[in-house]
Scaffold this active site. Structure first.
Site, PDB file in Angstrom:
ATOM      1  CG  ASP A  20      40.064  69.921  48.364  1.00 18.91           C
ATOM      2  OD1 ASP A  20      40.860  69.889  47.404  1.00 18.91           O
ATOM      3  OD2 ASP A  20      38.989  69.283  48.379  1.00 18.91           O
ATOM      4  CE  LYS A  84      44.608  69.130  42.500  1.00 15.18           C
ATOM      5  NZ  LYS A  84      43.559  68.759  43.468  1.00 15.18           N
ATOM      6  CD  GLU A 183      43.742  66.095  46.056  1.00 15.62           C
ATOM      7  OE1 GLU A 183      43.217  65.193  45.371  1.00 15.62           O
ATOM      8  OE2 GLU A 183      44.069  67.192  45.584  1.00 15.62           O
ATOM      9  CG  ASP A 205      38.884  62.396  44.976  1.00 15.20           C
ATOM     10  OD1 ASP A 205      37.834  62.869  44.490  1.00 15.20           O
ATOM     11  OD2 ASP A 205      39.826  63.108  45.365  1.00 15.20           O
TER      12      ASP A 205
END
Ligand code: ADP
Ligand code: MG
Length: 620
Positions: A20, A84, A183, A205
């Site tokens: 991850d 990211k 994800e 999330d």
């Protein structure tokens, strides 16, 4: 030294681990064979989370993870985090995100962002590779064996360039990314939702700096992302900031302004706020003694109710996103079968309670929310390693697939990022009168024109009975099976004649090529659009010239109208031979349409009058 806690694996079985790669934290997990429970890989302190921070110290050393995060105050301009947010995006697209980050980001070649540290510029891929290398090192120490192959997760909404850049980062870290996994799909897998049973899953999330909600549909073992929504600037960091303000507010006014202006104090307050927040997840109130050095100590008490009141509007924003995602998926809230929590911030009781109230059912909570994605990636990795044959492989198509149409444009049938297996059928026709065979050329790529895409194959559909152009109905079907093999068939609907071909689209295409094609498509999007528009307008004009000429032969028009139409057709034809641009062609077509539509009205009304008159005469 004691034996590595996760033990060496059985000799001979292939090792693929799940990673991850998070905005705030990254971690790895592994599973050994079907039926085994996946587990996260911890460092020597027993800590699984590796902060996604890289600090390039002035003396040339590079620190990653917790050590780097600790230095963000000493070297704010040299400590890179949240990379990211930039990976796989153009400098222009990422400009807003770049402005919110304290380290310098500049535009590099091809319009890509670069992080500038001293004299050197780093690509986001290079920064991510540093984080991945640290994850790899931690995993290798925990496993006691080298790691080469990995599955890396990305948000469901990552486009192809972002996915490819993530793969490239893995490559730079000496890892082979055997699969990029969404994800939310990973999280669902971790919760044991493995596609055995059809259903709809909502994945919520809430991480450190981002919020993502996805609605997944599972059908016959295939996970499809129906919709995504979220906020790329909403997460635990915002909760920390709110608590931080509360802490600062406890200072006497003079000290408060001084403290707020001091980056060290601000940072210390932030860190204390995060600690306080985490304690409030367990306790109904928490106290804080903050040592401000020369500024003395600060003691603050916050109750959970106060904290909840402060974050309530932010939590409400996440719920609005949930409603939107569910609506976008064409569903009602009560049609969601499972709710899955991901991200450290979903530990907050208020978040769980409000989500449960909205959805009318409790979320699954038996998996550690900041480990769920890595654990799911480990399951997928183990499947790919060939240690578990029970799960269907999930994949997406990296580049769009389509056929060449009139004038060299590409009509895309399957769009990139579609989950496989998938199948799409569209109807086409012929462009020339009496055409008895049709050439079908198959292309891969994002560009609008065939000459800018990659040709995968071609075949011919023969035996089409001669008909005027536009009349044959040719159904073209693109089917990509679970192994990524593409079958294209073409069938003339009236006669049933058909032909087909089979190709493997991903073969022979290196990662660099996929990436280059993606970048090209971004760079040329505007020009491509115009070129395609010109081709389409040309096609329309040609058809119109043909059609109007034929109609003129059949219709009985008064000579003056025939002459006017002839003239307009000739003018349009002239534009075609002169290779006029799309705007001129469009104007020419409009001119002709205006003329023929009034005539059509006249012809029809005269035909109607004629018919009526005939009827009346017959009756009389
Ligand atoms: P990301 O996906 O962005 O990398 P994570 O899923 O690791 O982020 O979540 C990190 C966030 O979770 C941080 O803001 C952290 O403060 C928060 N967090 C972790 N544990 C708790 C807790 N017990 N209560 C509240 N927030 C928490
Ligand atoms: Mg995350």
């Amino acid at each position: 030294m004691s034996a590595p806690p996760d033990g060496p694996r059985v000799a001979g079985s292939r090792l693929v681990i799940g990673i991850d790669l998070g905005t705030t934290n990254s971690l790895a997990a592994v599973r050994a064979g079907a039926g085994a429970t996946p587990h996260v890989l911890r460092d020597h302190d027993g800590e699984p989370l590796i902060p996604s921070f890289v600090c390039f110290e002035p003396d040339g050393r590079t620190l990653v993870g917790r050590a780097a995060k600790a230095l963000r105050l000493d070297h704010p301009e040299r400590t890179v985090f949240s990379i990211k947010r930039l990976i796989g995006r153009s400098f222009a697209d990422a400009a807003e995100d770049a402005r919110s980050l304290p380290y310098p980001i500049v535009g590099g070649e091809r319009g890509l962002p670069r992080v500038r540290i001293g004299e050197r510029d780093y690509s986001p891929e290079e920064i991510s590779a540093h984080v991945l290398r640290e994850v790899r090192r931690t995993a290798e120490l925990a496993l006691g064996q080298p790691v080469r192959e990995v599955v890396v997760t990305v948000p469901a909404w990552f486009d192809d360039a972002q996915r490819q850049a993530t793969k490239d980062a893995a490559g730079l870290a000496g890892l082979e990314c055997v699969r990029i996994l969404n994800e939310p799909t990973a999280a669902a897998l971790a919760y044991g939702i493995d596609g055995e049973r059809d259903g709809t899953v909502l994945v919520y999330d809430l991480g450190g700096g981002t919020f993502d909600v996805s609605v997944l549909r599972i059908e016959e073992g295939v996970f499809r992302v129906l919709s995504t929504a979220g906020d790329t600037h909403l997460g635990g960091d915002d909760f920390d900031a709110l608590l931080g303000e509360r802490i600062l507010a406890a200072l006497p006014e003079g000290a408060r302004t001084a403290a707020a202006a001091d980056p060290y104090v601000r940072q210390a307050v932030r860190r204390a706020a995060e600690g306080l927040k985490i304690r409030l997840t367990e306790a109904s109130s928490a106290e804080l003694e903050l040592d401000l050095g020369a500024r003395g100590t600060l003691s603050v008490a916050v109750t959970r109710a106060q904290f909840e009141a402060a974050i309530s509007p932010l939590v409400q924003r996440t719920l609005d996103c949930v409603k939107r995602a569910v609506a976008d998926a064409g569903l009602a809230l009560d049609e969601i079968d499972d709710i899955v929590l991901v991200g450290g911030s979903t530990r907050i009781p208020l978040v769980r309670a409000r989500l449960e109230r909205l959805c009318g059912k409790p979320p699954h909570t038996h998996i550690d929310p900041d480990q769920a994605v890595a654990l799911g990636a480990a399951i997928q990795a183990d499947v790919l390693a060939g240690n578990d044959k029970s799960l269907l492989l999930l994949d997406v198509i990296p580049l769009s697939l389509g056929i060449e149409t009139l004038g060299g444009a590409v009509q895309k049938l399957i769009l990139r990022n579609s989950t496989i297996p998938t199948s799409v059928t569209e109807e086409f026709s012929t462009g020339v009168d009496g055409q008895t065979s049709v050439d079908l050329r198959i292309f891969q790529g994002e560009r609008e024109l065939a000459r800018d895409c990659r040709q995968l194959g071609d075949f011919q559909l023969r035996g089409v009975p001669p008909m005027p152009a536009g009349l044959p109905r040719i159904a073209v079907t693109f089917l990509v099976d679970a192994d990524g093999v593409l079958r294209v068939t073409a069938r003339e609907q009236r006669t049933g004649v058909q032909a087909g071909i089979q190709v493997v689209p991903s073969f022979g295409l290196t990662r660099d090529e996929v990436r280059r094609m993606m970048l090209d498509s971004l760079e040329h999007a505007q020009a491509d659009f115009r070129a395609r528009e010109a081709i389409e307008q040309r096609g329309k004009a040609e058809a119109m010239v043909r059609g109007t000429r034929r109609a003129l032969e059949l219709a009985e028009l008064p000579p003056d109208q025939t002459y006017a139409v002839h003239k307009a057709v000739k003018a349009l034809d002239r534009l075609l031979t002169d290779d006029a641009d799309a705007d001129a062609l469009r104007a020419g077509c409009e001119e002709l349409t205006k003329l023929t539509s009034t005539i059509a009205d006249d012809v029809i009304s005269s035909a109607v009058t004629k018919a009526l008159r005939a009827e009346q005469e017959g009756r009389a």
